[in-house]
Scaffold this motif. Structure first.
Motif, mmCIF file in Angstrom:
data_model
loop_
_atom_site.group_PDB
_atom_site.id
_atom_site.type_symbol
_atom_site.label_atom_id
_atom_site.label_comp_id
_atom_site.label_asym_id
_atom_site.label_seq_id
_atom_site.Cartn_x
_atom_site.Cartn_y
_atom_site.Cartn_z
ATOM 1 N N THR A 57 -28.817 -15.168 41.529
ATOM 2 C CA THR A 57 -29.730 -14.104 41.928
ATOM 3 C C THR A 57 -29.379 -12.786 41.249
ATOM 4 O O THR A 57 -30.060 -11.785 41.444
ATOM 5 C CB THR A 57 -29.712 -13.911 43.455
ATOM 6 O OG1 THR A 57 -28.408 -13.453 43.870
ATOM 7 C CG2 THR A 57 -30.033 -15.206 44.168
ATOM 8 N N PRO A 122 -35.839 -15.176 44.870
ATOM 9 C CA PRO A 122 -34.701 -15.085 43.945
ATOM 10 C C PRO A 122 -35.103 -15.094 42.484
ATOM 11 O O PRO A 122 -34.265 -14.861 41.620
ATOM 12 C CB PRO A 122 -33.860 -16.322 44.300
ATOM 13 C CG PRO A 122 -34.831 -17.298 44.877
ATOM 14 C CD PRO A 122 -35.828 -16.453 45.617
ATOM 15 N N TYR A 127 -34.214 -9.485 44.308
ATOM 16 C CA TYR A 127 -33.929 -10.412 45.397
ATOM 17 C C TYR A 127 -32.836 -9.842 46.299
ATOM 18 O O TYR A 127 -31.749 -9.476 45.848
ATOM 19 C CB TYR A 127 -33.507 -11.762 44.826
ATOM 20 C CG TYR A 127 -33.089 -12.763 45.880
ATOM 21 C CD1 TYR A 127 -33.994 -13.236 46.815
ATOM 22 C CD2 TYR A 127 -31.774 -13.227 45.938
ATOM 23 C CE1 TYR A 127 -33.617 -14.150 47.777
ATOM 24 C CE2 TYR A 127 -31.387 -14.145 46.897
ATOM 25 C CZ TYR A 127 -32.304 -14.609 47.816
ATOM 26 O OH TYR A 127 -31.924 -15.518 48.771
#
Length: 505
Positions: A57, A122, A127
């Motif tokens: 992420t 993500p 995110y």
């Protein structure tokens, strides 16, 4: 915690599935997700990541272009011209104080979605950014919509890419949240376009802005991804002095520590001041077209660079953990142990001396002998007394351990500056390594063992394999005919995920 761990696992599985489906001819991206899982395992054992966090992420899985710059530098006008749509508001004053993530959609109309659409996915660069915002915003995570938004548009120019427009940068008055988000964007982007207003070339006029946007990039390993753009060059046509304007900005950059780098000189013909002299107009137009062609080439190249970037980040992250992070944590632990031992020695020596003085003044040395004899005889009250003494000494020792660790942690933000992510990770790992349940004689940081060393070696090997696989797709050193060249791959392949997310939201 278990629920959060399950959530991140599901998201990574979804990401891996989509990448495999959308890029069947480029399996490197889907395989890279699996390698990121290995990195996560090591980092979570060390304490660098929580169980609900993943290095996957920390990257954007689509090519990303960041547009930064000062107020009135013409960023939004440039974006609208590039997309062929009136997407962003324009004006000489600050017209938008949010970061705008722009991606492709097959819908004919432009849609604006709230920041939560980015925070929960993500595959986008923001995110779980609400957690960072919550740390520095009194209003908490519900304020995310005040900082970021998602816009979708049908422009083919943005198909398969993500473009981020930043609010006008004013380092004197920006909130901490904006600075943190700016740094977050810079770290993730494949290409960073830094816009300056050609109408304000005075050296030192944008000192704070230059220091933040420029000085911080000089020693970066990826400094070549920064492109400096002098926009609205048409205003210099009346004096016909573009070289002097460029020189003034080069002097300003030199004051910020940057002595290299090329300026692109552009302007928007539709919003430009009319240039009356045909010779000057032709020269300005030719220069603009030349620089715009180079910019467009750079912006197109990131589609290939993205895969290399992700593979490179795998290797770089594994290398950083195995060498830099462990080395620094080991040094911090050694320093912590020395300081704890020093304070233990001083405090317990002082207590011992004071106790000796008390026994000498009261002539009570025989009490020590009686106490020792009772302990040897397992007399209950003496054993309880010994336990109390040991408990008090243990409490003092572990209080010293905690206080010394806290004092060292407080100094980390000043050491890492704007790199809040690194500061947070080192803080978490150091807290885990200095936890009360870990004996002080352990030399290595928590979680650092042969098994995790082997995992990092595997990840680095896999990253090298990915790069070789990419080379087979995008290069042809042997000279043999390649069946499908990279530039011949359908442009629609890399679209569906951002588009689908936008439609779903």
């Amino acid at each position: 915690m278990a629920q959060s761990s399950t959530n991140i696992s599901k998201r990574l599985k979804s990401l891996e599935k989509h990448l495999a489906e959308e890029h069947p001819d480029n399996p490197v991206l889907a395989k890279a997700v699996h390698s990121f899982r290995k990195l996560d395992h090591v980092a979570q054992n060390i304490g660098l990541l929580d169980r609900n966090e993943s290095y996957a992420t920390y990257v954007t899985w689509w090519p990303m272009i960041a547009v930064l710059g000062t107020f009135s530098a013409g960023k939004s006008t440039f974006i609208n011209s590039y997309l062929g749509l009136h997407l962003q508001r324009t004006g000489n004053q600050a017209v938008d104080d949010k970061f705008t993530v722009i991606c492709y959609s097959s819908h004919d109309e432009v849609k604006t979605l709230p920041g939560v659409a980015l925070d929960a996915d993500p595959r986008f660069p923001f995110y779980q950014i609400s957690r960072s915002i919550a740390e520095i915003s009194e209003a908490g995570p519900q304020r995310i919509d005040a900082y970021i938004q998602l816009k979708t548009c049908p422009s083919e120019k943005i198909r398969g890419k993500i473009l981020i427009d930043s609010p006008g940068f004013d380092a004197d008055s920006q909130r901490n949240a904006t600075l943190r988000l700016t740094q977050h964007i810079i770290d993730l982007s494949d290409l960073v376009l830094v816009f300056f207003d050609a109408r304000h070339p005075e050296p030192g006029a944008m000192k704070d802005t230059l220091e933040y946007l420029v000085a911080g990039t000089i020693n970066r390993a990826d400094a070549n991804k920064f492109v400096y753009i002098l926009n609205q060059m048409d205003v210099t046509a009346k004096e016909d002095n573009p070289e002097e304007v460029v020189s003034a900005w080069q002097r300003s950059l030199a004051q910020a520590g940057l002595f290299a780098g090329k300026f692109y000189r552009i302007y928007n013909p539709e919003a430009a001041t009319p240039i009356e002299d045909p010779l000057i107009r032709e020269r300005y137009e030719n220069k603009r077209e030349e620089d715009m062609a180079e910019l467009n080439t750079r912006m197109q190249q990131i589609e290939v660079e993205r895969s290399y970037r992700i593979a490179g980040m795998l290797e770089q992250t594994a290398e950083t953990i195995g060498n830099q992070v462990i080395h620094k944590l080991t040094g911090m632990l050694q320093n912590w142990k020395k300081r704890v031992i020093l304070f233990d020695s001083i405090l317990f020596s002082t207590l011992l001396i004071l106790s000796g003085v008390a026994f000498w003044l009261t002539d009570s040395w025989n009490l020590l002998k009686i106490f020792a004899e009772n302990i040897m005889a397992c007399e209950t009250s003496s054993l309880v007394g010994l336990g109390i003494i040991a408990g008090v000494m243990g409490y003092i020792h572990f209080t010293i351990r905690s206080k010394v660790a806290d004092n060292m942690i407080k100094k980390l933000p000043a050491e890492f500056g704007h790199d809040h992510t690194a500061c947070k990770q080192y803080t978490q790992a150091f807290i885990k390594s200095t936890a009360a349940y870990r004996p002080m004689f352990l030399q290595k940081p928590a979680g650092w063992n042969n098994s995790n060393q082997n995992i990092l070696a595997q990840v680095k090997s896999e990253a090298n394999d990915y790069i070789q696989s990419l080379n087979d797709q995008f290069t042809n050193p042997s000279g043999h005919k390649v069946e499908v060249a990279a530039e011949e791959q359908p442009a629609a392949e890399s679209v569906t995920i951002p588009e689908a997310k936008a439609e779903q939201a």
